[in-house]
Design a protein around this motif. Structure first.
Motif, PDB file in Angstrom:
ATOM      1  N   GLN A  47      41.456 -38.407  32.709  1.00  0.00           N
ATOM      2  CA  GLN A  47      41.566 -37.242  31.495  1.00  0.00           C
ATOM      3  C   GLN A  47      40.970 -37.524  29.852  1.00  0.00           C
ATOM      4  OE1 GLN A  47      45.704 -37.227  32.994  1.00  0.00           O
ATOM      5  NE2 GLN A  47      45.666 -35.679  32.119  1.00  0.00           N
ATOM      6  N   ALA A  48      39.986 -36.639  29.145  1.00  0.00           N
ATOM      7  CA  ALA A  48      39.563 -37.161  28.257  1.00  0.00           C
ATOM      8  C   ALA A  48      40.267 -36.902  27.317  1.00  0.00           C
ATOM      9  CB  ALA A  48      37.974 -35.978  27.825  1.00  0.00           C
ATOM     10  N   PRO A  49      40.272 -37.696  26.280  1.00  0.00           N
ATOM     11  CA  PRO A  49      41.026 -38.001  25.137  1.00  0.00           C
ATOM     12  C   PRO A  49      41.239 -36.685  24.571  1.00  0.00           C
ATOM     13  CG  PRO A  49      40.462 -40.327  25.355  1.00  0.00           C
ATOM     14  CD  PRO A  49      39.322 -39.323  26.375  1.00  0.00           C
ATOM     15  N   SER A  50      41.958 -36.294  24.137  1.00  0.00           N
ATOM     16  CA  SER A  50      41.901 -34.962  23.117  1.00  0.00           C
ATOM     17  C   SER A  50      42.328 -35.139  21.278  1.00  0.00           C
ATOM     18  CB  SER A  50      41.999 -33.817  22.967  1.00  0.00           C
ATOM     19  OG  SER A  50      43.785 -33.545  23.147  1.00  0.00           O
ATOM     20  N   LEU A  51      41.573 -35.001  20.498  1.00  0.00           N
ATOM     21  CA  LEU A  51      42.302 -35.140  19.275  1.00  0.00           C
ATOM     22  C   LEU A  51      43.492 -34.917  18.517  1.00  0.00           C
ATOM     23  CD1 LEU A  51      42.218 -36.627  16.435  1.00  0.00           C
ATOM     24  CD2 LEU A  51      40.077 -34.815  15.495  1.00  0.00           C
ATOM     25  N   TRP A  52      43.148 -33.507  19.351  1.00  0.00           N
ATOM     26  CA  TRP A  52      44.358 -32.452  18.974  1.00  0.00           C
ATOM     27  C   TRP A  52      45.739 -33.379  19.767  1.00  0.00           C
ATOM     28  CZ3 TRP A  52      40.016 -29.305  21.409  1.00  0.00           C
ATOM     29  CH2 TRP A  52      40.512 -29.332  22.475  1.00  0.00           C
ATOM     30  N   ILE A  58      38.151 -26.289  27.511  1.00  0.00           N
ATOM     31  CA  ILE A  58      39.275 -27.941  27.094  1.00  0.00           C
ATOM     32  C   ILE A  58      39.812 -28.697  28.376  1.00  0.00           C
ATOM     33  CG2 ILE A  58      40.075 -25.385  25.373  1.00  0.00           C
ATOM     34  CD1 ILE A  58      42.424 -25.174  26.926  1.00  0.00           C
ATOM     35  N   CYS A  59      39.423 -27.870  29.467  1.00  0.00           N
ATOM     36  CA  CYS A  59      40.182 -28.568  30.479  1.00  0.00           C
ATOM     37  C   CYS A  59      39.340 -30.487  30.621  1.00  0.00           C
ATOM     38  CB  CYS A  59      39.804 -28.046  31.494  1.00  0.00           C
ATOM     39  SG  CYS A  59      40.235 -29.705  33.524  1.00  0.00           S
ATOM     40  N   ASP A  60      40.488 -31.571  30.328  1.00  0.00           N
ATOM     41  CA  ASP A  60      40.638 -32.712  30.181  1.00  0.00           C
ATOM     42  C   ASP A  60      39.820 -33.846  31.822  1.00  0.00           C
ATOM     43  OD1 ASP A  60      42.473 -32.645  31.692  1.00  0.00           O
ATOM     44  OD2 ASP A  60      43.197 -33.830  30.250  1.00  0.00           O
ATOM     45  N   VAL A  61      39.951 -32.542  32.969  1.00  0.00           N
ATOM     46  CA  VAL A  61      39.381 -33.455  33.700  1.00  0.00           C
ATOM     47  C   VAL A  61      38.096 -32.173  34.429  1.00  0.00           C
ATOM     48  CG1 VAL A  61      41.097 -34.659  34.890  1.00  0.00           C
ATOM     49  CG2 VAL A  61      40.901 -32.214  35.259  1.00  0.00           C
ATOM     50  N   LYS A  62      37.831 -32.210  33.845  1.00  0.00           N
ATOM     51  CA  LYS A  62      36.170 -31.409  34.421  1.00  0.00           C
ATOM     52  C   LYS A  62      35.019 -31.978  34.616  1.00  0.00           C
ATOM     53  CE  LYS A  62      34.393 -29.905  29.723  1.00  0.00           C
ATOM     54  NZ  LYS A  62      33.937 -29.663  28.769  1.00  0.00           N
ATOM     55  N   SER A  63      35.117 -33.722  34.635  1.00  0.00           N
ATOM     56  CA  SER A  63      34.732 -34.026  34.429  1.00  0.00           C
ATOM     57  C   SER A  63      34.614 -34.997  36.034  1.00  0.00           C
ATOM     58  CB  SER A  63      34.314 -35.271  33.463  1.00  0.00           C
ATOM     59  OG  SER A  63      35.657 -36.506  33.957  1.00  0.00           O
ATOM     60  N   SER A  64      35.893 -34.394  36.496  1.00  0.00           N
ATOM     61  CA  SER A  64      35.599 -34.908  38.272  1.00  0.00           C
ATOM     62  C   SER A  64      36.107 -33.269  39.282  1.00  0.00           C
ATOM     63  CB  SER A  64      37.479 -35.110  38.230  1.00  0.00           C
ATOM     64  OG  SER A  64      36.794 -36.620  37.304  1.00  0.00           O
ATOM     65  N   CYS A  65      35.818 -32.404  38.653  1.00  0.00           N
ATOM     66  CA  CYS A  65      36.282 -31.380  39.365  1.00  0.00           C
ATOM     67  C   CYS A  65      34.151 -30.158  39.661  1.00  0.00           C
ATOM     68  CB  CYS A  65      36.490 -29.996  38.120  1.00  0.00           C
ATOM     69  SG  CYS A  65      36.720 -28.430  38.475  1.00  0.00           S
ATOM     70  N   ALA A  76      43.038 -28.387  38.633  1.00  0.00           N
ATOM     71  CA  ALA A  76      42.926 -29.181  37.275  1.00  0.00           C
ATOM     72  C   ALA A  76      44.411 -29.891  37.796  1.00  0.00           C
ATOM     73  CB  ALA A  76      43.247 -28.311  36.267  1.00  0.00           C
ATOM     74  N   TYR A  77      45.723 -29.366  38.462  1.00  0.00           N
ATOM     75  CA  TYR A  77      46.950 -29.823  38.098  1.00  0.00           C
ATOM     76  C   TYR A  77      46.506 -30.709  39.580  1.00  0.00           C
ATOM     77  CZ  TYR A  77      51.332 -31.036  40.471  1.00  0.00           C
ATOM     78  OH  TYR A  77      52.472 -32.066  41.220  1.00  0.00           O
ATOM     79  N   PHE A  78      45.859 -30.641  40.600  1.00  0.00           N
ATOM     80  CA  PHE A  78      45.354 -31.642  41.778  1.00  0.00           C
ATOM     81  C   PHE A  78      44.555 -32.482  41.058  1.00  0.00           C
ATOM     82  CE2 PHE A  78      42.086 -33.556  44.704  1.00  0.00           C
ATOM     83  CZ  PHE A  78      42.981 -33.894  45.197  1.00  0.00           C
ATOM     84  N   LEU A  79      43.920 -32.449  40.384  1.00  0.00           N
ATOM     85  CA  LEU A  79      43.059 -33.917  39.696  1.00  0.00           C
ATOM     86  C   LEU A  79      44.090 -34.543  38.736  1.00  0.00           C
ATOM     87  CD1 LEU A  79      39.447 -32.096  39.004  1.00  0.00           C
ATOM     88  CD2 LEU A  79      39.725 -33.460  40.929  1.00  0.00           C
ATOM     89  N   THR A  80      44.699 -33.924  37.939  1.00  0.00           N
ATOM     90  CA  THR A  80      45.396 -34.880  36.887  1.00  0.00           C
ATOM     91  C   THR A  80      46.911 -35.515  37.588  1.00  0.00           C
ATOM     92  OG1 THR A  80      47.069 -32.645  36.117  1.00  0.00           O
ATOM     93  CG2 THR A  80      44.200 -33.422  35.811  1.00  0.00           C
ATOM     94  N   ARG A  81      47.477 -34.791  38.274  1.00  0.00           N
ATOM     95  CA  ARG A  81      48.660 -35.300  38.755  1.00  0.00           C
ATOM     96  C   ARG A  81      48.947 -35.859  40.524  1.00  0.00           C
ATOM     97  NH1 ARG A  81      52.483 -34.152  34.986  1.00  0.00           N
ATOM     98  NH2 ARG A  81      51.831 -32.447  34.116  1.00  0.00           N
ATOM     99  N   VAL A  82      47.602 -35.649  41.193  1.00  0.00           N
ATOM    100  CA  VAL A  82      47.826 -36.097  42.679  1.00  0.00           C
ATOM    101  C   VAL A  82      46.287 -37.246  43.033  1.00  0.00           C
ATOM    102  CG1 VAL A  82      46.968 -35.387  44.865  1.00  0.00           C
ATOM    103  CG2 VAL A  82      48.800 -33.829  43.467  1.00  0.00           C
ATOM    104  N   ALA A  83      45.420 -36.778  42.515  1.00  0.00           N
ATOM    105  CA  ALA A  83      44.532 -37.470  42.724  1.00  0.00           C
ATOM    106  C   ALA A  83      44.037 -38.906  41.593  1.00  0.00           C
ATOM    107  CB  ALA A  83      42.869 -36.458  42.443  1.00  0.00           C
ATOM    108  N   LYS A  84      44.528 -38.408  40.535  1.00  0.00           N
ATOM    109  CA  LYS A  84      44.871 -38.826  39.052  1.00  0.00           C
ATOM    110  C   LYS A  84      43.395 -39.706  38.360  1.00  0.00           C
ATOM    111  CE  LYS A  84      49.585 -39.841  39.917  1.00  0.00           C
ATOM    112  NZ  LYS A  84      49.779 -39.098  38.745  1.00  0.00           N
ATOM    113  N   ALA A  85      42.796 -37.998  38.441  1.00  0.00           N
ATOM    114  CA  ALA A  85      41.220 -37.740  38.076  1.00  0.00           C
ATOM    115  C   ALA A  85      41.389 -38.982  36.194  1.00  0.00           C
ATOM    116  CB  ALA A  85      41.073 -37.143  37.295  1.00  0.00           C
TER     117      ALA A  85
END
Length: 288
Positions: A33-38, A259-266, A22-31
């Motif tokens: 991120q699905a918005p979250s209402l909360w 709850i992961c916001d980048v699971k669509s890229s995992c 998840a760190y790689f996808l968000t911080r490195v690959a810049k996948a």
């Protein structure tokens, strides 16, 4: 070509610890991120309470805080919330794809978020605590204490929600505003902030506590005595070493993946975007 970030933070290290992929996808690959209402609601609560505290220390607008907030708190909240919703809609206009709780849709958040803001304001009016003014004259409201710690040669970004001066106990207290249902499990976030405060301002902060908006009260405080700059620097140095190794396994707990916001890229989650962003996907790299 993918590049590692040039800085880190508590949230980045926390993500790395929870799931390196998840760190790689968000911080490195810049996948994406699905918005979250909360998160949209929580950000709006932070912005509104920040405006309130800036008024109290005379850093925003004219007139007394009591006069302004008595008439404008609902409007300020609504404006901040709408801005955050707008950012979420820009990223994904289909709200069904947002991360959200079925019991807390947008309209519930509109009233609930205002209650969270009012709970904080009421606590501030009861409390003898005062916003600390840093040696450089900055009020400790979203205070930037970013810097480097001993043993760690990468910058750690950090913005503290609040630092208060307790005139009764004669000490500083770090407070982080939390709209989540559960309080933080460890002192790590507060400890990171205390270490960075020590390096930047040479002040000792031995207590941190969450303000739990849903309970309209401070949560259980954490003792921060062990979180010296050296201790925290060692923790971040180890995390940075892992990042530089380029090894990012999908090691998150399965129950947390929802709850992961980048699971669509995992690839581990068979995400449809994995061939574009996840090196573990059979289709990676994409043919363009």
């Amino acid at each position: 070509m993918l590049q590692l970030p040039d800085h880190t933070s508590h949230s980045a290290r926390e993500t790395l610890e929870r799931c390196a992929r998840a760190y790689f996808l968000t911080r490195v690959a810049k996948a994406p991120q699905a918005p979250s209402l909360w998160l949209a609601g929580g950000s709006a609560v932070h912005e509104t309470t920040e405006f309130y505290d800036l008024l109290r220390v005379g850093e925003a607008g004219d007139g007394t805080p009591e006069e302004l907030m008595a008439f404008e708190v609902a409007g300020i909240w609504e404006s901040c919330f709408n801005v955050q919703l707008g950012k979420a809609w820009e990223r994904e206009d289909d709200e069904s794809k947002w991360r959200s709780s079925k019991t807390e849709p947008i309209e519930v958040w509109r009233s609930m978020g205002l209650q969270f803001v009012q709970a904080y304001i009421e606590w501030r009016e009861r409390s003898p605590w005062e916003i600390w003014i840093a040696p450089d004259g900055q009020p400790a409201i979203e205070l930037d204490v970013s810097g480097k710690l001993p043993g760690c040669d990468v910058e750690i970004k950090a913005f503290l929600d609040r630092v208060f001066w307790d005139p009764v106990m004669k000490k500083l207290v770090i407070v982080d505003i939390k709209t989540s249902k559960k309080p933080p499990k460890t002192a790590a976030q507060f400890g990171t902030y205390a270490a960075l405060l020590k390096v930047k301002y040479d002040v000792d902060v031995t207590m941190g506590a969450p303000f739990m908006n849903r309970k309209a009260a401070l949560g259980t405080p954490f003792d921060l005595a062990e979180y010296t700059p050296e201790f925290v620097g060692e923790i971040f140095a180890a995390a940075w070493k892992q990042i530089q190794s380029g090894y990012f396994p999908a090691n998150g707990f399965p129950g947390e993946c929802f709850i992961c916001d980048v699971k669509s890229s995992c690839a581990a989650q068979n995400g449809p975007l994995a061939p574009q962003y996840d090196p573990a996907s059979p289709g990676y790299p994409p043919p363009f």
